[in-house]
Design an enzyme around this catalytic site. Structure first.
Site, PDB file in Angstrom:
ATOM      1  N   GLU A 104     172.181  50.917  99.952  1.00 16.56           N
ATOM      2  CA  GLU A 104     172.499  52.316 100.219  1.00 16.56           C
ATOM      3  C   GLU A 104     173.851  52.669  99.609  1.00 16.56           C
ATOM      4  OE1 GLU A 104     171.848  55.240 100.628  1.00 16.56           O
ATOM      5  OE2 GLU A 104     171.378  55.657 102.716  1.00 16.56           O
ATOM      6  N   ASP A 105     173.995  53.904  99.177  1.00 24.57           N
ATOM      7  CA  ASP A 105     175.287  54.314  98.623  1.00 24.57           C
ATOM      8  C   ASP A 105     176.347  54.424  99.706  1.00 24.57           C
ATOM      9  OD1 ASP A 105     174.072  56.553  99.786  1.00 24.57           O
ATOM     10  OD2 ASP A 105     174.112  57.782  97.976  1.00 24.57           O
ATOM     11  N   ASP A 108     177.101  57.052 106.719  1.00 21.62           N
ATOM     12  CA  ASP A 108     177.960  58.096 107.284  1.00 21.62           C
ATOM     13  C   ASP A 108     177.738  58.136 108.801  1.00 21.62           C
ATOM     14  OD1 ASP A 108     179.602  60.361 107.408  1.00 21.62           O
ATOM     15  OD2 ASP A 108     178.029  61.728 106.791  1.00 21.62           O
ATOM     16  N   GLY A 110     175.003  57.178 110.208  1.00 22.61           N
ATOM     17  CA  GLY A 110     174.188  56.008 110.505  1.00 22.61           C
ATOM     18  C   GLY A 110     172.729  56.358 110.804  1.00 22.61           C
ATOM     19  N   PHE A 157     184.417  63.894 101.782  1.00 20.70           N
ATOM     20  CA  PHE A 157     183.123  63.973 101.106  1.00 20.70           C
ATOM     21  C   PHE A 157     183.294  63.487  99.678  1.00 20.70           C
ATOM     22  CE2 PHE A 157     179.394  65.850  99.088  1.00 20.70           C
ATOM     23  CZ  PHE A 157     178.418  65.430  99.986  1.00 20.70           C
ATOM     24  N   ARG A 170     176.037  63.073  90.288  1.00 23.35           N
ATOM     25  CA  ARG A 170     175.389  61.787  90.500  1.00 23.35           C
ATOM     26  C   ARG A 170     175.649  60.794  89.365  1.00 23.35           C
ATOM     27  NH1 ARG A 170     171.757  61.360  94.558  1.00 23.35           N
ATOM     28  NH2 ARG A 170     170.604  63.296  94.579  1.00 23.35           N
TER      29      ARG A 170
END
Ligand code: IMP
Ligand code: MG
Length: 181
Positions: A104-105, A108, A110, A157, A170
């Protein structure tokens, strides 16, 4: 829909990411020596990390590695999790008996990882581990055990290295934070 006026500031550079990917890969290669591993990349962000990790694992000597994908939808173009993410794509290959590493990147709240893990565990994998490039521990709503973590970051963010904001950034090779103007 346009996104609001903002600028970006550096958080983690390309070299630092590359170095950390290599470190994690050598740890994982050691832990999974002699085992057949399936990397389950979480679309879309985790695909970039998984691609680099797969090659780093190869270089670290772990070569019996398959790559599969799952998708979970948490929020669209906003920056806040809606709380009830949905699994929108399941793995292609059966994973019963496989050693799975979810890639996963960022973790946050969860919620997404919680959903993914409960589905994966019901498939009777031999083992399931979590590999996340980033974690924002201060934002956690549900506890998630991350077995391999790249970096902890504060509540900002971030975009780049697979992570987007309304599908933008991205493909940026580094990780930056979004600052509203
Ligand atoms: P969670 O369900 O709140 O843990 O959210 C996890 C997902 O939200 C991640 O896989 C990302 O797709 C997205 N996300 C969380 N924080 C960020 C961020 O700072 N930038 C970009 N995407 C994020
Ligand atoms: Mg994601």
């Amino acid at each position: 829909m346009g996104i609001p006026k903002h600028h970006t500031e550096p958080v983690i550079g390309e070299e630092e990411i590359r170095g950390r990917v290599r470190e994690l890969a050598s740890q994982i290669a050691k832990d999974y020596k002699g085992k057949k591993v399936t990397l389950v990349a979480v679309l879309s962000g985790g695909a970039v990390f998984a691609a680099d990790m797969g090659r780093a694992l190869w270089e670290a000597g772990l070569r019996e590695v398959e790559v599969d994908y799952m998708a979970v939808e948490s929020y669209g173009a906003g920056t806040e999790s809606a709380g009830e993410p949905k699994i929108t794509k399941d793995t292609k290959a059966p994973i019963a008996g496989r050693h799975v590493i979810v890639v996963e990147d960022i973790v946050d709240t969860g919620y997404s990882m919680q959903q993914l893990l409960s589905l994966l565990k019901s498939k009777e994998a031999a083992s399931v581990a979590v590999l996340a490039l980033l974690s924002k521990p201060s934002r956690r709503k549900v506890e998630v055990a991350i077995d391999y973590l790249g970096f902890e970051i504060p509540d900002v963010f971030v975009v780049g290295y697979g992570m987007d904001w309304g599908e933008r950034y991205r493909t940026m090779p580094e990780i930056v934070k979004v600052v509203m103007d």
